[in-house]
Design a protein around this motif. Structure first.
Motif, PDB file in Angstrom:
ATOM      1  N   LEU A  13       7.582  13.560  41.205  1.00 20.22           N
ATOM      2  CA  LEU A  13       7.909  12.145  41.258  1.00 20.22           C
ATOM      3  C   LEU A  13       7.532  11.477  42.583  1.00 20.22           C
ATOM      4  O   LEU A  13       7.022  10.356  42.568  1.00 20.22           O
ATOM      5  CB  LEU A  13       9.388  11.934  40.946  1.00 20.22           C
ATOM      6  N   PRO A  14       7.743  12.086  43.758  1.00 17.35           N
ATOM      7  CA  PRO A  14       7.371  11.400  44.998  1.00 17.35           C
ATOM      8  C   PRO A  14       5.874  11.137  45.152  1.00 17.35           C
ATOM      9  O   PRO A  14       5.479  10.219  45.863  1.00 17.35           O
ATOM     10  CB  PRO A  14       7.850  12.353  46.101  1.00 17.35           C
ATOM     11  N   VAL A  15       5.021  11.888  44.499  1.00 16.02           N
ATOM     12  CA  VAL A  15       3.577  11.725  44.668  1.00 16.02           C
ATOM     13  C   VAL A  15       3.112  10.333  44.243  1.00 16.02           C
ATOM     14  O   VAL A  15       2.444   9.645  45.008  1.00 16.02           O
ATOM     15  CB  VAL A  15       2.804  12.848  43.953  1.00 16.02           C
ATOM     16  N   PRO A  16       3.449   9.841  43.036  1.00 18.98           N
ATOM     17  CA  PRO A  16       3.016   8.488  42.689  1.00 18.98           C
ATOM     18  C   PRO A  16       3.638   7.416  43.574  1.00 18.98           C
ATOM     19  O   PRO A  16       3.026   6.384  43.828  1.00 18.98           O
ATOM     20  CB  PRO A  16       3.447   8.310  41.236  1.00 18.98           C
ATOM     21  N   ILE A  17       4.844   7.670  44.058  1.00 26.20           N
ATOM     22  CA  ILE A  17       5.478   6.702  44.951  1.00 26.20           C
ATOM     23  C   ILE A  17       4.693   6.586  46.243  1.00 26.20           C
ATOM     24  O   ILE A  17       4.418   5.482  46.727  1.00 26.20           O
ATOM     25  CB  ILE A  17       6.953   7.095  45.211  1.00 26.20           C
ATOM     26  N   VAL A  18       4.300   7.714  46.819  1.00 30.09           N
ATOM     27  CA  VAL A  18       3.486   7.688  48.043  1.00 30.09           C
ATOM     28  C   VAL A  18       2.148   7.015  47.768  1.00 30.09           C
ATOM     29  O   VAL A  18       1.651   6.233  48.584  1.00 30.09           O
ATOM     30  CB  VAL A  18       3.294   9.110  48.601  1.00 30.09           C
ATOM     31  N   MET A  19       1.558   7.297  46.615  1.00 32.63           N
ATOM     32  CA  MET A  19       0.289   6.659  46.262  1.00 32.63           C
ATOM     33  C   MET A  19       0.452   5.141  46.228  1.00 32.63           C
ATOM     34  O   MET A  19      -0.364   4.406  46.765  1.00 32.63           O
ATOM     35  CB  MET A  19      -0.209   7.153  44.900  1.00 32.63           C
ATOM     36  N   LEU A 121       5.145  16.170  55.122  1.00 35.42           N
ATOM     37  CA  LEU A 121       5.983  17.318  55.428  1.00 35.42           C
ATOM     38  C   LEU A 121       6.787  17.753  54.206  1.00 35.42           C
ATOM     39  O   LEU A 121       6.998  18.938  53.979  1.00 35.42           O
ATOM     40  CB  LEU A 121       6.924  16.966  56.590  1.00 35.42           C
ATOM     41  N   PHE A 122       7.200  16.795  53.388  1.00 34.34           N
ATOM     42  CA  PHE A 122       7.954  17.111  52.178  1.00 34.34           C
ATOM     43  C   PHE A 122       7.052  17.289  50.962  1.00 34.34           C
ATOM     44  O   PHE A 122       7.352  18.088  50.081  1.00 34.34           O
ATOM     45  CB  PHE A 122       8.987  16.012  51.893  1.00 34.34           C
ATOM     46  N   LEU A 123       5.958  16.548  50.883  1.00 26.93           N
ATOM     47  CA  LEU A 123       5.112  16.591  49.695  1.00 26.93           C
ATOM     48  C   LEU A 123       4.290  17.868  49.579  1.00 26.93           C
ATOM     49  O   LEU A 123       4.136  18.407  48.482  1.00 26.93           O
ATOM     50  CB  LEU A 123       4.169  15.392  49.668  1.00 26.93           C
ATOM     51  N   VAL A 124       3.758  18.356  50.677  1.00 23.64           N
ATOM     52  CA  VAL A 124       2.889  19.530  50.610  1.00 23.64           C
ATOM     53  C   VAL A 124       3.641  20.738  50.050  1.00 23.64           C
ATOM     54  O   VAL A 124       3.151  21.377  49.106  1.00 23.64           O
ATOM     55  CB  VAL A 124       2.240  19.823  51.980  1.00 23.64           C
ATOM     56  N   PRO A 125       4.834  21.085  50.547  1.00 25.04           N
ATOM     57  CA  PRO A 125       5.550  22.210  49.923  1.00 25.04           C
ATOM     58  C   PRO A 125       5.877  21.964  48.447  1.00 25.04           C
ATOM     59  O   PRO A 125       5.824  22.889  47.638  1.00 25.04           O
ATOM     60  CB  PRO A 125       6.832  22.332  50.744  1.00 25.04           C
ATOM     61  N   ILE A 128       2.740  22.645  46.436  1.00 21.12           N
ATOM     62  CA  ILE A 128       2.488  24.094  46.356  1.00 21.12           C
ATOM     63  C   ILE A 128       3.417  24.723  45.318  1.00 21.12           C
ATOM     64  O   ILE A 128       2.997  25.538  44.499  1.00 21.12           O
ATOM     65  CB  ILE A 128       2.662  24.753  47.749  1.00 21.12           C
ATOM     66  N   TRP A 129       4.685  24.320  45.329  1.00 21.01           N
ATOM     67  CA  TRP A 129       5.634  24.853  44.368  1.00 21.01           C
ATOM     68  C   TRP A 129       5.238  24.476  42.942  1.00 21.01           C
ATOM     69  O   TRP A 129       5.289  25.286  42.022  1.00 21.01           O
ATOM     70  CB  TRP A 129       7.043  24.367  44.696  1.00 21.01           C
ATOM     71  N   ILE A 130       4.833  23.236  42.744  1.00 15.31           N
ATOM     72  CA  ILE A 130       4.385  22.798  41.417  1.00 15.31           C
ATOM     73  C   ILE A 130       3.195  23.634  40.967  1.00 15.31           C
ATOM     74  O   ILE A 130       3.142  24.102  39.831  1.00 15.31           O
ATOM     75  CB  ILE A 130       4.041  21.298  41.437  1.00 15.31           C
ATOM     76  N   TYR A 131       2.249  23.848  41.860  1.00 15.89           N
ATOM     77  CA  TYR A 131       1.072  24.650  41.519  1.00 15.89           C
ATOM     78  C   TYR A 131       1.480  26.071  41.104  1.00 15.89           C
ATOM     79  O   TYR A 131       1.003  26.601  40.106  1.00 15.89           O
ATOM     80  CB  TYR A 131       0.102  24.697  42.703  1.00 15.89           C
ATOM     81  N   LEU A 132       2.382  26.668  41.871  1.00 14.80           N
ATOM     82  CA  LEU A 132       2.823  28.029  41.551  1.00 14.80           C
ATOM     83  C   LEU A 132       3.578  28.084  40.225  1.00 14.80           C
ATOM     84  O   LEU A 132       3.432  29.035  39.458  1.00 14.80           O
ATOM     85  CB  LEU A 132       3.690  28.575  42.684  1.00 14.80           C
ATOM     86  N   LEU A 133       4.374  27.056  39.941  1.00 20.33           N
ATOM     87  CA  LEU A 133       5.097  27.021  38.669  1.00 20.33           C
ATOM     88  C   LEU A 133       4.150  26.841  37.489  1.00 20.33           C
ATOM     89  O   LEU A 133       4.273  27.505  36.470  1.00 20.33           O
ATOM     90  CB  LEU A 133       6.128  25.890  38.670  1.00 20.33           C
TER      91      LEU A 133
END
Length: 140
Positions: A13-19, A121-125, A128-133
């Motif tokens: 969810l934060p990714v589109p907000i940052v975009m 700082l918050f989005l990158v981890p 990565i977690w989304i990718y691993l899931l």
């Protein structure tokens, strides 16, 4: 599977907000800096909230059409109603405009805004977690 989708959605969810908040305005300012036309407009409205102001500027394009641009919230608005304000617009879509002072402030680039580093700082981890899931490398 349902819990994984819920957690993935909450993390993504934060990714589109940052975009929406940073990337899209930054790209607009970059495009306007490269190919925009700078004109002088007139401040027709100043609306204050608790600590910032939004100004409305009417401007005429080179072909005589009149548009109104509402600025992003400004923390130090040194503009009053009736003042001349420099504005840069896109000649292909004149409704797409930005205060020239905002373009000047954005010259340092996307990473010039300190809040971007905090968001990364918050989005990158999270990414990565989304990718691993999604790839199945990690399970809940």
């Amino acid at each position: 599977m349902g819990l994984t989708l819920l957690i993935t959605f909450m993390l993504f969810l934060p990714v589109p907000i940052v975009m929406y908040v940073h990337v899209i305005p930054w790209r607009l300012r970059r495009r306007l800096r490269a190919s925009g036309i700078e004109v002088t407009g007139e401040c027709v409205r100043v609306a204050w909230d608790s600590n910032s102001a939004v100004i409305a500027v009417e401007y005429d394009t080179r072909d005589g059409r009149r548009f109104c641009h509402r600025s992003d919230p400004l923390h130090l608005a040194r503009v009053e109603r009736g003042d001349a304000v420099r504005i840069t617009y896109d000649p292909r879509r004149p409704v797409r405009a930005c205060l020239s002072s905002e373009i000047d402030e954005a010259k340092e680039g996307f990473f010039g805004d300190p809040i971007v580093y905090v968001e990364l700082l918050f989005l990158v981890p999270q990414l990565i977690w989304i990718y691993l899931l999604v790839t199945g490398a990690m399970r809940l």
